[in-house]
Scaffold this motif. Sequence first.
Motif, PDB file in Angstrom:
ATOM      1  N   HIS B 145       0.861  -1.335  -0.061  1.00 30.41           N
ATOM      2  CA  HIS B 145       0.055   0.100   0.105  1.00 30.41           C
ATOM      3  C   HIS B 145       1.021   1.313  -0.175  1.00 30.41           C
ATOM      4  O   HIS B 145       0.656   2.208  -0.808  1.00 30.41           O
ATOM      5  N   MET B 146       1.888   1.273   0.671  1.00 31.67           N
ATOM      6  CA  MET B 146       2.654   2.464   0.928  1.00 31.67           C
ATOM      7  C   MET B 146       3.618   2.623  -0.506  1.00 31.67           C
ATOM      8  O   MET B 146       3.586   3.783  -0.774  1.00 31.67           O
ATOM      9  N   PHE B 147       3.710   1.507  -1.079  1.00 26.58           N
ATOM     10  CA  PHE B 147       4.396   1.767  -2.349  1.00 26.58           C
ATOM     11  C   PHE B 147       3.540   2.343  -3.433  1.00 26.58           C
ATOM     12  O   PHE B 147       3.912   2.996  -3.950  1.00 26.58           O
ATOM     13  N   THR B 149       1.047   3.829  -3.354  1.00 28.03           N
ATOM     14  CA  THR B 149       0.393   5.247  -3.165  1.00 28.03           C
ATOM     15  C   THR B 149       1.519   6.460  -3.142  1.00 28.03           C
ATOM     16  O   THR B 149       1.178   7.523  -3.054  1.00 28.03           O
ATOM     17  N   SER B 150       2.873   5.740  -3.265  1.00 31.69           N
ATOM     18  CA  SER B 150       3.958   6.656  -3.096  1.00 31.69           C
ATOM     19  C   SER B 150       4.167   7.355  -4.653  1.00 31.69           C
ATOM     20  O   SER B 150       3.491   6.567  -5.622  1.00 31.69           O
ATOM     21  N   LYS B 154       2.852   5.628  -8.102  1.00 29.25           N
ATOM     22  CA  LYS B 154       1.959   6.348  -9.086  1.00 29.25           C
ATOM     23  C   LYS B 154       2.579   6.545 -10.503  1.00 29.25           C
ATOM     24  O   LYS B 154       1.770   6.596 -11.474  1.00 29.25           O
ATOM     25  N   ASN B 155       3.927   6.515 -10.469  1.00 23.68           N
ATOM     26  CA  ASN B 155       4.633   6.525 -11.892  1.00 23.68           C
ATOM     27  C   ASN B 155       4.418   5.050 -12.452  1.00 23.68           C
ATOM     28  O   ASN B 155       4.033   5.067 -13.695  1.00 23.68           O
ATOM     29  N   ILE B 157       1.815   3.229 -12.051  1.00 23.54           N
ATOM     30  CA  ILE B 157       0.237   3.315 -12.499  1.00 23.54           C
ATOM     31  C   ILE B 157       0.125   4.136 -13.852  1.00 23.54           C
ATOM     32  O   ILE B 157      -0.337   3.741 -14.693  1.00 23.54           O
ATOM     33  N   ALA B 158       1.022   5.204 -14.033  1.00 25.70           N
ATOM     34  CA  ALA B 158       1.133   5.811 -15.110  1.00 25.70           C
ATOM     35  C   ALA B 158       1.479   5.061 -16.620  1.00 25.70           C
ATOM     36  O   ALA B 158       0.841   5.149 -17.393  1.00 25.70           O
ATOM     37  N   GLN B 161      -1.055   2.790 -17.640  1.00 29.83           N
ATOM     38  CA  GLN B 161      -2.049   3.518 -18.243  1.00 29.83           C
ATOM     39  C   GLN B 161      -1.851   3.835 -19.834  1.00 29.83           C
ATOM     40  O   GLN B 161      -2.590   3.725 -20.623  1.00 29.83           O
ATOM     41  N   ASP B 162      -0.759   4.571 -19.703  1.00 31.51           N
ATOM     42  CA  ASP B 162      -0.194   4.957 -20.920  1.00 31.51           C
ATOM     43  C   ASP B 162       1.372   5.127 -21.024  1.00 31.51           C
ATOM     44  O   ASP B 162       1.858   6.162 -20.430  1.00 31.51           O
ATOM     45  N   TYR B 273      -9.577  -1.284  -9.811  1.00 36.78           N
ATOM     46  CA  TYR B 273      -9.380   0.300  -9.541  1.00 36.78           C
ATOM     47  C   TYR B 273      -9.845   0.490  -8.023  1.00 36.78           C
ATOM     48  O   TYR B 273     -10.090   1.940  -7.668  1.00 36.78           O
TER      49      TYR B 273
END
Lengths: 268, 295
Positions: B145-147, B149-150, B154-155, B157-158, B161-162, B273
Motif C-alpha cells: 500500500h505504501m508503495f 500510493t507513493s 503512481k509512476n 500506474i501511469a 495506463q499509457d 481500481y
Amino acid sequence: MTASNEILSLRNLTVDFGGVRAVNDVSLSLQRGEMVALIGPNGAGKTTIFNLITSAVQPTAGEILLNGKSILRKSPDQICRLGISRTFQNIRLFPQMTAYENVELGLHSTPHYSLAEAFVRTPRARQIENDTRKKALELLEMVNLQEYAHARAASLPYGLQRRLEIARAMATSPQLLLLDEPAAGMNEDECNELIELIRKIHQQMQYTIIIIEHHMAVVMELCRDSRIYVLNLGSLLAVGSPQEIQNNPDVIRAYLGERKNARDFSAS
Amino acid sequence: MGYINAIIILAGINIIAALGVAILTGYTGLFSIGHAGFMALGGYFSAILVKEFGVHFVPALLAGGLFAGLTSFIIGYPAFRSRLRGDYFAIATLGFSEAIRLILNNTREIGFIKTGAAFGYMNIPGHTNLWVVIGAVVLAIYFAHMFVTSQYGKNCIAIGQDEVAAQMMGVDLLKTKLLALFISAFYAGVAGGLLGFYFAYLSPSFFTITKSSDLLAAVVFGGIQSLIGPVVTAFILIAVPEVLRALAEWRLIIYGFLFVVVMIYRPQGLFGYVEMNLHFARAWWQRLRRPVAER
Ligand SMILES: Nc1ncnc2c1ncn2[C@@H]1O[C@H](COP(=O)(O)OP(=O)(O)OP(=O)(O)O)[C@@H](O)[C@H]1O
Ligand SMILES: [Mg+2]
C-alpha cells in the motif's frame, strides 16, 4: 546578444518513414519567450516535428539544439527533464486517473523522495507530497479545472480533456511547450476561452510555445505579433506574420488542395 | 483446527506472492506468467541459508526476497531495454521460470548442498506457522500500500495506463519498470521462503506454470490497480479448491470459464481500481444509499 536567447533550433531536419518523406529539410529557430504557430494541411508533417523534438521519432538527417546543445538521441523522458513538454493531438491522458492525479504525475515523474522514504513515508516525504498536491491544484486552477479535480480524466468532456493535457504538460515545468491542436473539436466560445488561457500561461509562466492548430482564427489571434510557419508535404512553405501568411499565394494554393481547410482559412 | 490453519497459512503465502504480481501486473501493466520461478529462487535461497548456514529465518526470508529481486533483472533489463512488447515479456517470464524449475529439477547438489533434484530439498527447519504468516501478510499489505500510493507507485500506474504519455511526462520507463519487477519478485521470493519453512521441504514441482497462472488469475480476477482484490481472490483461489477437493481437478477449466466471464462483464476485475481506503468505502456507501434510478 541574440544568439544566447535562442532556445530551440531545428537544423535541416529530414524524416523518412519507409518511402514517405514526412519532414523534408526543415529549419526553424525560436527565441526564448516566443509563441509561434505551425500550420499546414493534413499530413504536412506538423505532428512529426513535435515527435522529433520530443524524441518520439528519430530524424533521418539534421540536428536539434535546445539552448545550444544537441538533444538528438536522448530519450523522451530526458527531453522532458530538459524542459520540453507537450500535449497530444489524440489526447493521451491517463484515463483512469483523476484530473488531479494526471497533473500530479507531471510533478513527480521524477520522485522527490527516496524509495526508502516511500515505504515508511517519513514526515519529509509527507511534506513533499503536500507541496506537490498544492502545486497540482494550483495548476488545475490555472486552467480552470479545479471543480473537476476528482473526476476521472476519461469521464471529462473533450474540451476539458484538452485543457487538462495543458495543465499536465505545465506540471513538468517546461521552458518550451508544444501544443498539438489544442482547439481541435472546440466551438467558437471554447476557442476564445482557450486563446485567453494560452495567452495567460504564456505571459505568466514565460514559456516559449509552439502551437499546431487548424483553427485559423486561433492561430491568427495568438500569433498576432509573431510568426507562423507553414508546412506542406513535409517542407516549409512560408514563414511570416499572420498578414503575410494570409496573403501568400503559395499558402493559399496549398490550402485550396484541401477544401475543408480552405474554408477555415478564408473564414478567418 | 490444524486443517483450517493449513488453509490460512497456504492462502496467506499465496496472498503475499499475489501482491507481488499485483504490483507488476495490476499496477504497472506488465504481465508475468513466471512468478513461480521467483518463488522458487527465493524459497531455495532462504532455505539454504537457514539449513546450511544457520541464518535466522527472518533475515533469510528477506535475503531470499532480495535474491529473487536481483535475479529478476536478468530478464527485466534486456526485456525493458529493448522495449520488448508486453506479450513477449510475459513469455520471457514464463521461459525464465521454466528454466529455473528445470535446472532445480536436474541439480542434485550445489557444492556440498544436497538440493535433491526432483525429489526436493529435504529437512528444512519448519519456521512458518500461523502467526508468522499473519504477520508477514500484514506487513506485505502495508508495504504494498505504501508503495503504490507513493510517487514511485503512481509512476508505475501511469506506465500501466499509457506508457508513451508517461515517458513524455518524464517517467524513466526502464528504471520504473525494473523497480516494479524487483519489488514484485521480492514478494514472490519471500512467499517461496515461507512455503519451504512451512512444508519443511521444497520441490521443483511446486513451482510450475500452474502456480504462476494461479497468481496471475488472482490479479486478473481480483482487479487491476487494486490490492484488496488480489488479496481476496488469492485467498479464495486457495481456500475453495482446498475445501472442495473435488473442484481442484477442474481448476483450470473453471479458471478458463471465469476468465471469459470476467473479461466480458468486468474487464477491470472484481475490485478493479478499488483502492484499500476509506475514500472508496465512503463512495460505495453513498452509491448504495442513492435511489436505484439515479445510479
Ligand atoms: N510513425 C509513423 N510511421 C509512418 N508514417 C508516419 C508516422 N507518423 C507520421 N507518418 C506519416 O507522415 C506524414 C505526416 O504526418 P503528421 O502526423 O506529421 O501530419 P500532420 O501535419 O500532423 O497532419 P494532421 O493535421 O492530420 O495532424 C503522414 O503521411 C503520416 O502518415
Ligand atoms: Mg498532426
